[in-house]
Design a protein around this motif. Structure first.
Motif, PDB file in Angstrom:
ATOM      1  N   GLY A   7       0.823  -1.193   0.000  1.00  0.00           N
ATOM      2  CA  GLY A   7       0.000   0.000   0.000  1.00  0.00           C
ATOM      3  C   GLY A   7       0.862   1.249   0.000  1.00  0.00           C
ATOM      4  O   GLY A   7       1.905   1.294   0.644  1.00  0.00           O
ATOM      5  N   ILE A   8       0.412   2.241  -0.731  1.00  0.00           N
ATOM      6  CA  ILE A   8       1.057   3.556  -0.750  1.00  0.00           C
ATOM      7  C   ILE A   8      -0.011   4.589  -0.418  1.00  0.00           C
ATOM      8  O   ILE A   8      -1.058   4.634  -1.057  1.00  0.00           O
ATOM      9  CB  ILE A   8       1.661   3.869  -2.134  1.00  0.00           C
ATOM     10  CG1 ILE A   8       2.738   2.843  -2.495  1.00  0.00           C
ATOM     11  CG2 ILE A   8       2.211   5.294  -2.169  1.00  0.00           C
ATOM     12  CD1 ILE A   8       3.252   2.961  -3.919  1.00  0.00           C
ATOM     13  N   THR A   9       0.253   5.403   0.595  1.00  0.00           N
ATOM     14  CA  THR A   9      -0.659   6.487   0.949  1.00  0.00           C
ATOM     15  C   THR A   9      -0.115   7.791   0.391  1.00  0.00           C
ATOM     16  O   THR A   9       1.062   8.112   0.581  1.00  0.00           O
ATOM     17  CB  THR A   9      -0.807   6.607   2.478  1.00  0.00           C
ATOM     18  OG1 THR A   9      -1.418   5.405   2.964  1.00  0.00           O
ATOM     19  CG2 THR A   9      -1.684   7.791   2.865  1.00  0.00           C
ATOM     20  N   ALA A  19      -2.380  -0.115 -10.776  1.00  0.00           N
ATOM     21  CA  ALA A  19      -2.768   0.792  -9.694  1.00  0.00           C
ATOM     22  C   ALA A  19      -4.185   0.465  -9.240  1.00  0.00           C
ATOM     23  O   ALA A  19      -5.138   0.644  -9.984  1.00  0.00           O
ATOM     24  CB  ALA A  19      -2.701   2.247 -10.163  1.00  0.00           C
ATOM     25  N   ASN A  20      -4.308  -0.033  -8.024  1.00  0.00           N
ATOM     26  CA  ASN A  20      -5.611  -0.286  -7.419  1.00  0.00           C
ATOM     27  C   ASN A  20      -5.824   0.819  -6.393  1.00  0.00           C
ATOM     28  O   ASN A  20      -5.178   0.847  -5.348  1.00  0.00           O
ATOM     29  CB  ASN A  20      -5.620  -1.669  -6.767  1.00  0.00           C
ATOM     30  CG  ASN A  20      -5.394  -2.748  -7.801  1.00  0.00           C
ATOM     31  OD1 ASN A  20      -6.285  -3.064  -8.564  1.00  0.00           O
ATOM     32  ND2 ASN A  20      -4.181  -3.283  -7.849  1.00  0.00           N
ATOM     33  N   VAL A  21      -6.732   1.739  -6.706  1.00  0.00           N
ATOM     34  CA  VAL A  21      -6.872   2.976  -5.941  1.00  0.00           C
ATOM     35  C   VAL A  21      -8.099   2.925  -5.035  1.00  0.00           C
ATOM     36  O   VAL A  21      -9.180   2.516  -5.467  1.00  0.00           O
ATOM     37  CB  VAL A  21      -7.003   4.189  -6.893  1.00  0.00           C
ATOM     38  CG1 VAL A  21      -7.124   5.488  -6.112  1.00  0.00           C
ATOM     39  CG2 VAL A  21      -5.837   4.240  -7.863  1.00  0.00           C
ATOM     40  N   HIS A  65      -7.150  10.955   2.342  1.00  0.00           N
ATOM     41  CA  HIS A  65      -6.064  10.599   1.437  1.00  0.00           C
ATOM     42  C   HIS A  65      -6.513   9.562   0.415  1.00  0.00           C
ATOM     43  O   HIS A  65      -7.481   8.845   0.615  1.00  0.00           O
ATOM     44  CB  HIS A  65      -4.882  10.007   2.221  1.00  0.00           C
ATOM     45  CG  HIS A  65      -4.414  10.858   3.343  1.00  0.00           C
ATOM     46  ND1 HIS A  65      -3.758  12.046   3.157  1.00  0.00           N
ATOM     47  CD2 HIS A  65      -4.525  10.708   4.687  1.00  0.00           C
ATOM     48  CE1 HIS A  65      -3.476  12.582   4.328  1.00  0.00           C
ATOM     49  NE2 HIS A  65      -3.932  11.788   5.274  1.00  0.00           N
ATOM     50  N   ASP A  66      -5.718   9.469  -0.635  1.00  0.00           N
ATOM     51  CA  ASP A  66      -5.884   8.400  -1.606  1.00  0.00           C
ATOM     52  C   ASP A  66      -4.832   7.339  -1.309  1.00  0.00           C
ATOM     53  O   ASP A  66      -3.723   7.652  -0.869  1.00  0.00           O
ATOM     54  CB  ASP A  66      -5.707   8.941  -3.027  1.00  0.00           C
ATOM     55  CG  ASP A  66      -6.875   9.817  -3.417  1.00  0.00           C
ATOM     56  OD1 ASP A  66      -7.826   9.273  -3.997  1.00  0.00           O
ATOM     57  OD2 ASP A  66      -6.839  11.026  -3.132  1.00  0.00           O
ATOM     58  N   HIS A  67      -5.201   6.078  -1.543  1.00  0.00           N
ATOM     59  CA  HIS A  67      -4.341   4.947  -1.231  1.00  0.00           C
ATOM     60  C   HIS A  67      -4.233   4.087  -2.486  1.00  0.00           C
ATOM     61  O   HIS A  67      -5.247   3.747  -3.094  1.00  0.00           O
ATOM     62  CB  HIS A  67      -4.919   4.146  -0.062  1.00  0.00           C
ATOM     63  CG  HIS A  67      -5.228   5.028   1.106  1.00  0.00           C
ATOM     64  ND1 HIS A  67      -4.297   5.332   2.069  1.00  0.00           N
ATOM     65  CD2 HIS A  67      -6.353   5.713   1.439  1.00  0.00           C
ATOM     66  CE1 HIS A  67      -4.840   6.142   2.965  1.00  0.00           C
ATOM     67  NE2 HIS A  67      -6.082   6.397   2.591  1.00  0.00           N
ATOM     68  N   ILE A  68      -2.995   3.767  -2.846  1.00  0.00           N
ATOM     69  CA  ILE A  68      -2.731   3.010  -4.061  1.00  0.00           C
ATOM     70  C   ILE A  68      -2.134   1.668  -3.659  1.00  0.00           C
ATOM     71  O   ILE A  68      -1.196   1.618  -2.857  1.00  0.00           O
ATOM     72  CB  ILE A  68      -1.703   3.726  -4.974  1.00  0.00           C
ATOM     73  CG1 ILE A  68      -1.924   5.246  -5.042  1.00  0.00           C
ATOM     74  CG2 ILE A  68      -1.658   3.080  -6.353  1.00  0.00           C
ATOM     75  CD1 ILE A  68      -3.238   5.689  -5.560  1.00  0.00           C
ATOM     76  N   PHE A  69      -2.633   0.588  -4.217  1.00  0.00           N
ATOM     77  CA  PHE A  69      -2.093  -0.744  -3.957  1.00  0.00           C
ATOM     78  C   PHE A  69      -1.423  -1.219  -5.242  1.00  0.00           C
ATOM     79  O   PHE A  69      -2.054  -1.267  -6.293  1.00  0.00           O
ATOM     80  CB  PHE A  69      -3.197  -1.697  -3.489  1.00  0.00           C
ATOM     81  CG  PHE A  69      -3.727  -1.306  -2.144  1.00  0.00           C
ATOM     82  CD1 PHE A  69      -3.174  -1.825  -0.985  1.00  0.00           C
ATOM     83  CD2 PHE A  69      -4.744  -0.375  -2.034  1.00  0.00           C
ATOM     84  CE1 PHE A  69      -3.628  -1.433   0.263  1.00  0.00           C
ATOM     85  CE2 PHE A  69      -5.211   0.028  -0.790  1.00  0.00           C
ATOM     86  CZ  PHE A  69      -4.643  -0.510   0.356  1.00  0.00           C
ATOM     87  N   VAL A  70      -0.128  -1.514  -5.131  1.00  0.00           N
ATOM     88  CA  VAL A  70       0.685  -1.915  -6.282  1.00  0.00           C
ATOM     89  C   VAL A  70       1.314  -3.269  -5.999  1.00  0.00           C
ATOM     90  O   VAL A  70       1.476  -3.661  -4.839  1.00  0.00           O
ATOM     91  CB  VAL A  70       1.782  -0.870  -6.589  1.00  0.00           C
ATOM     92  CG1 VAL A  70       1.171   0.494  -6.890  1.00  0.00           C
ATOM     93  CG2 VAL A  70       2.792  -0.774  -5.457  1.00  0.00           C
TER      94      VAL A  70
END
Length: 133
Positions: A73-75, A102-104, A110-115
């Motif tokens: 996860g990336i915040t 990119a699973n957003v 915030h937006d959270h991206i799962f890579v």
């Protein structure tokens, strides 16, 4: 506090942060969150096919749930408004350039991206390019 809507400001100041855990997406039948509360899902979404759970890989294994892929996860730490236009598209396009899925998930602040786990460092590098422009 009102979230930022200006796309240029959002991209320049989003400061992506890589989360420590690995995450998976699971689909479970029935759609009752209470049945899975003990697994502490990070997020849920009810679909006609079942309840999607976003949870740590460890929790999914402990819960005997199947999953296909493993993600980091990336915040994006900027407070983005839910009314902001173009942030998801800009992030997805940047990651697409690097061959990263990119699973957003947009949350209130915030937006959270799962890579894909193996591409997480490359994703952080790519997202940091926005603040260097």
């Amino acid at each position: 506090m009102v979230g930022e809507t200006n796309l240029t400001a959002l991209l320049a100041s989003m400061s992506p942060v890589l989360l420590d855990d690995e995450y998976v997406f699971c689909s479970v039948p029935g759609g009752q969150y209470g049945d899975y509360h003990s697994l502490s899902p990070l997020a849920t979404f009810r679909e006609s096919e079942g309840l999607t759970l976003v949870l740590t890989k460890t929790a999914a294994i402990e819960g005997n749930l199947s999953f296909e892929s493993v993600f980091k996860g990336i915040t994006l730490t900027v407070h983005s408004s839910l009314d902001a236009v173009g942030l998801t598209a800009a992030v997805a396009n940047k990651l697409t350039e690097k061959g990263i899925s990119a699973n957003v998930i947009a949350a209130y602040y915030h937006d959270h991206i799962f890579v894909q786990t193996e591409k997480a460092a490359l994703a952080i590098e790519a997202l940091n390019e926005f603040s260097k422009v």
